[in-house]
Design a protein around this motif. Structure first.
Motif, mmCIF file in Angstrom:
data_model
loop_
_atom_site.group_PDB
_atom_site.id
_atom_site.type_symbol
_atom_site.label_atom_id
_atom_site.label_comp_id
_atom_site.label_asym_id
_atom_site.label_seq_id
_atom_site.Cartn_x
_atom_site.Cartn_y
_atom_site.Cartn_z
ATOM 1 N N ASP A 1 -1.531 0.861 26.248
ATOM 2 C CA ASP A 1 -2.400 0.714 25.079
ATOM 3 C C ASP A 1 -2.608 2.065 24.399
ATOM 4 N N PHE A 2 -1.567 2.875 24.432
ATOM 5 C CA PHE A 2 -1.581 4.226 23.883
ATOM 6 C C PHE A 2 -0.165 4.590 23.455
ATOM 7 N N VAL A 3 -0.059 5.636 22.653
ATOM 8 C CA VAL A 3 1.231 6.198 22.282
ATOM 9 C C VAL A 3 1.411 7.467 23.106
ATOM 10 N N LEU A 4 2.489 7.528 23.854
ATOM 11 C CA LEU A 4 2.789 8.682 24.693
ATOM 12 C C LEU A 4 3.614 9.669 23.889
ATOM 13 N N LEU A 5 3.047 10.834 23.647
ATOM 14 C CA LEU A 5 3.718 11.867 22.861
ATOM 15 C C LEU A 5 4.179 13.007 23.748
ATOM 16 N N GLU B 1 10.362 7.959 29.941
ATOM 17 C CA GLU B 1 10.872 6.824 29.184
ATOM 18 C C GLU B 1 9.738 6.192 28.380
ATOM 19 N N GLY B 2 10.007 5.973 27.111
ATOM 20 C CA GLY B 2 9.011 5.388 26.217
ATOM 21 C C GLY B 2 8.220 6.414 25.430
ATOM 22 N N ALA B 3 8.371 7.687 25.786
ATOM 23 C CA ALA B 3 7.661 8.741 25.053
ATOM 24 C C ALA B 3 8.330 8.980 23.706
ATOM 25 N N ILE B 4 7.531 9.393 22.767
ATOM 26 C CA ILE B 4 8.009 9.769 21.439
ATOM 27 C C ILE B 4 7.911 11.281 21.339
ATOM 28 N N ASN B 5 8.961 11.895 20.850
ATOM 29 C CA ASN B 5 8.954 13.345 20.691
ATOM 30 C C ASN B 5 8.333 13.722 19.358
ATOM 31 N N LEU B 6 7.219 14.430 19.439
ATOM 32 C CA LEU B 6 6.563 14.974 18.256
ATOM 33 C C LEU B 6 6.039 16.351 18.638
ATOM 34 N N PRO B 7 6.873 17.384 18.440
ATOM 35 C CA PRO B 7 6.440 18.738 18.803
ATOM 36 C C PRO B 7 5.089 19.060 18.166
ATOM 37 N N HIS B 8 4.251 19.745 18.926
ATOM 38 C CA HIS B 8 2.865 19.983 18.493
ATOM 39 C C HIS B 8 2.780 20.620 17.115
#
Length: 140
Positions: A43-47, A61-68
């Motif tokens: 129930d969250f977005v894993l960044l 697995e399932g994480a989205i890459n969004l550099p800080h």
């Protein structure tokens, strides 16, 4: 004779309770994230807030890459305002999670840090993947 541990008195029980309950408002751990991911309870977005090359070398697995550095209103626009973001980086030696959490909080977004990061994930015996989410969703 006192030790370096007990030289400074421990907080009273009420102060300790408030402190440790507050920590859970800011942090989660690898086990809780793994449990949510593997039981269909995400129930969250894993960044993954590390750089692209680190992400490509191995990520959860399932994480989205969004550099800080790239977290801003534009990169968050596709997510509802109340989306909970869980951020992680390389591990305890890396402060990218704090940098990402600051950016998310300034954007008025709910955020928690996954303590341990990639190092903690591996230490717990969990695997990383090199497949990116776009490839995963396309079955490649």
């Amino acid at each position: 004779m006192s030790s370096a541990v007990s030289r400074v008195a421990a907080a009273n029980s009420q102060e300790a309770l408030q402190h440790f309950e507050a920590l859970l408002r800011f942090e989660t751990d690898c086990w809780d994230v793994h449990h949510a991911l593997s039981n269909g309870r995400q129930d969250f977005v894993l960044l993954d807030v590390r750089g692209t090359s680190a992400f490509e070398a191995g990520h959860i697995e399932g994480a989205i890459n969004l550099p800080h550095q790239r977290i801003n209103e534009q990169t968050l626009a596709d997510y509802p305002q109340d989306t909970l973001f869980v951020v992680y980086c390389a591990g305890p030696h890396c402060n990218a999670t704090e940098k990402a959490a600051i950016r998310l909080a300034k954007a008025d977004r709910p955020v928690k840090k996954m303590i341990g990061g990639v190092t903690g994930w591996i230490d717990e015996g969990f695997q990383l993947t090199t497949q990116n989410p776009a490839e995963q969703s396309h079955g490649q």
